[in-house]
Scaffold this motif. Sequence first.
Motif, PDB file in Angstrom:
ATOM      1  N   VAL A   5       1.280  -1.190  -0.259  1.00  0.00           N
ATOM      2  CA  VAL A   5       0.158   0.047  -0.004  1.00  0.00           C
ATOM      3  C   VAL A   5       0.334   1.088   0.207  1.00  0.00           C
ATOM      4  O   VAL A   5       0.845   1.974  -0.867  1.00  0.00           O
ATOM      5  CB  VAL A   5      -1.105   0.169   1.007  1.00  0.00           C
ATOM      6  CG1 VAL A   5      -1.756   1.389   0.789  1.00  0.00           C
ATOM      7  CG2 VAL A   5      -1.691  -1.341   1.151  1.00  0.00           C
ATOM      8  N   ARG A   6       1.849   1.633   1.281  1.00  0.00           N
ATOM      9  CA  ARG A   6       2.682   2.016   0.738  1.00  0.00           C
ATOM     10  C   ARG A   6       3.088   2.359  -0.785  1.00  0.00           C
ATOM     11  O   ARG A   6       3.707   4.117  -0.355  1.00  0.00           O
ATOM     12  CB  ARG A   6       3.686   2.246   1.861  1.00  0.00           C
ATOM     13  CG  ARG A   6       3.428   2.715   3.123  1.00  0.00           C
ATOM     14  CD  ARG A   6       5.147   2.458   3.957  1.00  0.00           C
ATOM     15  NE  ARG A   6       4.563   2.295   5.597  1.00  0.00           N
ATOM     16  CZ  ARG A   6       4.530   3.968   6.394  1.00  0.00           C
ATOM     17  NH1 ARG A   6       4.936   4.901   5.628  1.00  0.00           N
ATOM     18  NH2 ARG A   6       4.273   3.723   7.596  1.00  0.00           N
ATOM     19  N   HIS A   7       4.051   1.318  -1.450  1.00  0.00           N
ATOM     20  CA  HIS A   7       4.300   1.540  -2.550  1.00  0.00           C
ATOM     21  C   HIS A   7       3.751   2.044  -3.703  1.00  0.00           C
ATOM     22  O   HIS A   7       3.416   3.134  -4.344  1.00  0.00           O
ATOM     23  CB  HIS A   7       4.524   0.108  -3.036  1.00  0.00           C
ATOM     24  CG  HIS A   7       4.989   0.450  -4.477  1.00  0.00           C
ATOM     25  ND1 HIS A   7       6.196   0.494  -4.938  1.00  0.00           N
ATOM     26  CD2 HIS A   7       4.943  -0.584  -5.434  1.00  0.00           C
ATOM     27  CE1 HIS A   7       6.781   0.327  -5.971  1.00  0.00           C
ATOM     28  NE2 HIS A   7       5.741  -0.180  -6.901  1.00  0.00           N
ATOM     29  N   MET A   8       1.707   1.448  -3.835  1.00  0.00           N
ATOM     30  CA  MET A   8       1.222   2.382  -4.668  1.00  0.00           C
ATOM     31  C   MET A   8       0.644   3.486  -4.251  1.00  0.00           C
ATOM     32  O   MET A   8       0.324   4.197  -4.919  1.00  0.00           O
ATOM     33  CB  MET A   8       0.161   1.401  -4.678  1.00  0.00           C
ATOM     34  CG  MET A   8       0.048  -0.002  -4.972  1.00  0.00           C
ATOM     35  SD  MET A   8      -1.599  -1.139  -5.120  1.00  0.00           S
ATOM     36  CE  MET A   8      -2.672  -0.891  -6.124  1.00  0.00           C
ATOM     37  N   SER A   9       0.661   3.876  -3.129  1.00  0.00           N
ATOM     38  CA  SER A   9       0.376   5.440  -2.258  1.00  0.00           C
ATOM     39  C   SER A   9       1.644   6.060  -2.118  1.00  0.00           C
ATOM     40  O   SER A   9       1.194   7.507  -2.357  1.00  0.00           O
ATOM     41  CB  SER A   9      -0.466   5.665  -1.177  1.00  0.00           C
ATOM     42  OG  SER A   9       0.822   5.079  -0.503  1.00  0.00           O
ATOM     43  N   ALA A  10       2.697   5.865  -2.854  1.00  0.00           N
ATOM     44  CA  ALA A  10       3.721   6.760  -2.949  1.00  0.00           C
ATOM     45  C   ALA A  10       3.342   8.130  -4.021  1.00  0.00           C
ATOM     46  O   ALA A  10       3.171   7.265  -5.486  1.00  0.00           O
ATOM     47  CB  ALA A  10       5.220   6.089  -3.350  1.00  0.00           C
TER      48      ALA A  10
END
Length: 160
Positions: free
Chosen positions: A43-48
């Motif tokens: 999720v962190r990767h996709m929301s970066a």
Amino acid sequence: MSNRSKILPWAAGLGFLLILPMFFVDWEEEAEYPTLEKAERIVRHMSAPRQLKRSSFLLVFPEGKPSDFVNWMFSSLGAAEWPPSQEEWEGMGGDSAGSAGIPILPKDVEIFSSPRSDVTKHIIVKSDDRKGLIIIEGFLKSGEPPVLVKQWSFKPPQIS
């Protein structure tokens, strides 16, 4: 030569020897729930911001609120941009999970946008538009309180 100038090299050498072990200590904290934290990294990767620039998110949601991100992530457009699961990665011939710098979803964890009663280890992705946050809750078992809760600011890049 004074006594002070004779002691200085010894003191410097001793100080260096006392500090040297600090370079070999692993300062990274051991993850308490490593598979849940690996799912959180998806999720962190996709929301970066750098990832959002490459995705369809800004085309669909130019204003880009946290709730828009959660809706997009679980839509067919967003789901097409998820990083591979561990099974998919191994099926593509990937040797070690994440060796390409992409977070890999572990085999035993699932990601949802709403609570589930039929799964064990999973994370729920939530949003708080008022505070501008993405919130993750990690569960080891449905119906029990989360064992992992993390949140971060959601700041999508501006379309130029």
